[in-house]
Design an enzyme around this catalytic site. Sequence first.
Site, mmCIF file in Angstrom:
data_model
loop_
_atom_site.group_PDB
_atom_site.id
_atom_site.type_symbol
_atom_site.label_atom_id
_atom_site.label_comp_id
_atom_site.label_asym_id
_atom_site.label_seq_id
_atom_site.Cartn_x
_atom_site.Cartn_y
_atom_site.Cartn_z
ATOM 1 N N CYS A 101 -147.376 -19.862 -15.169
ATOM 2 C CA CYS A 101 -146.497 -18.695 -15.300
ATOM 3 C C CYS A 101 -147.192 -17.586 -16.076
ATOM 4 O O CYS A 101 -147.123 -16.407 -15.700
ATOM 5 C CB CYS A 101 -145.199 -19.094 -15.995
ATOM 6 S SG CYS A 101 -143.996 -17.742 -16.140
ATOM 7 N N CYS A 197 -138.591 -24.625 -17.553
ATOM 8 C CA CYS A 197 -137.444 -23.730 -17.494
ATOM 9 C C CYS A 197 -136.646 -23.877 -16.211
ATOM 10 O O CYS A 197 -135.430 -23.717 -16.206
ATOM 11 C CB CYS A 197 -137.888 -22.286 -17.676
ATOM 12 S SG CYS A 197 -138.922 -21.625 -16.346
#
Length: 365
Positions: A101, A197
């Site tokens: 990410c 997440c």
Amino acid sequence: MRVVAAMSGGVDSAVAAARMLDAGHEVVGVHLALSRSAATLRESARGCCTLEDAGDARRVADMLGIPFYVWDLADRFQRDVMDDFVAEYAAGRTPNPCLRCNEKIKFSALLDKALALGFDAVATGHYAQIVDGPAGRELHRAVDAAKDQSYVLGVLTAEQLAHAFFPLGDTTKPMVREEAAARGFYVAKKPDSYDICFIPDGDTRGWLTKRLGEQPGEILDADGSVVGHHEGAYGFTIGQRKGLGLDRSAMDGQARYVVGIDRAANTVTIGTADLLGVDEIVGMRALWCGPVPTGPSRLGAQVRAHGEEVPATVEADGARVRVVLDRRIRGVAPGQSVVLYDGTRVVGSATIETAGRARHTEPAS
């Protein structure tokens, strides 16, 4: 400078944005919409990127008096992080989605868009420090060792570091919360989010099963004998001890760990702890935060976000790197990242391709 402050809706990014404003920069808050179907409320402390988080970020921006926007990067996140995550596990590797990410979203998609719009830099709430060195800006560990996030930033290049700010690197987490409370931020006591997440309930195996389906196979002991069965080799990782579904008393009573995954044969091999120790790592896709090491270099190597740094001899050859550790460590899996340090400075990183034993060293810790 004109700076985009990445605002997740948490306390760290809120204080980071405030500090950039205090430093005299022209700051614009940006919340990244990374989910195609964001939930209204956080399901747990693990989740993030919900509508609630976007609202929290907007409230902080309003208090600071800065413009605020939501940038939709959901498709990019799906492709570069979530799909990559599934593909890596399907291939028998263990990826780190936080590194991916940072590499693909926060310091590629976000930074590229910010620069294209005329901004000078991106600021985030990561706990790390940037120091001006003789060869340019350097990435260093944070002051707060317990919160240090330099490992997950080891994928950044020198060019990206030239356009990055980490305002919290010299501060501890309790101090950040105190500062947020003093500024009147509602998020001062908001709980931290945790990996991963996009799997808010923490059930990685269940999440993968929904996408890859059940793929029954055998669990083998180190001698090749069948000791159990599984519903998908992708649900295991090197070093795993829990969730094997085995009766140890039917063997010798010793704890067993995953020591090998063969996706072609769809088998998982288990063994005792002594089989886990490795002292040689070969990495691919090397990314350097500054000058590339030349010749054999003495550096520190770390293979987990909060793992121990181990002294090592490192040799770089283009996009590949060989790391020979001074002592054996356990649970090193292909797909993980090895991040290299020179003191507190992050030298670079590589995705682990293989891990094994180069020679006799001290027993694994």
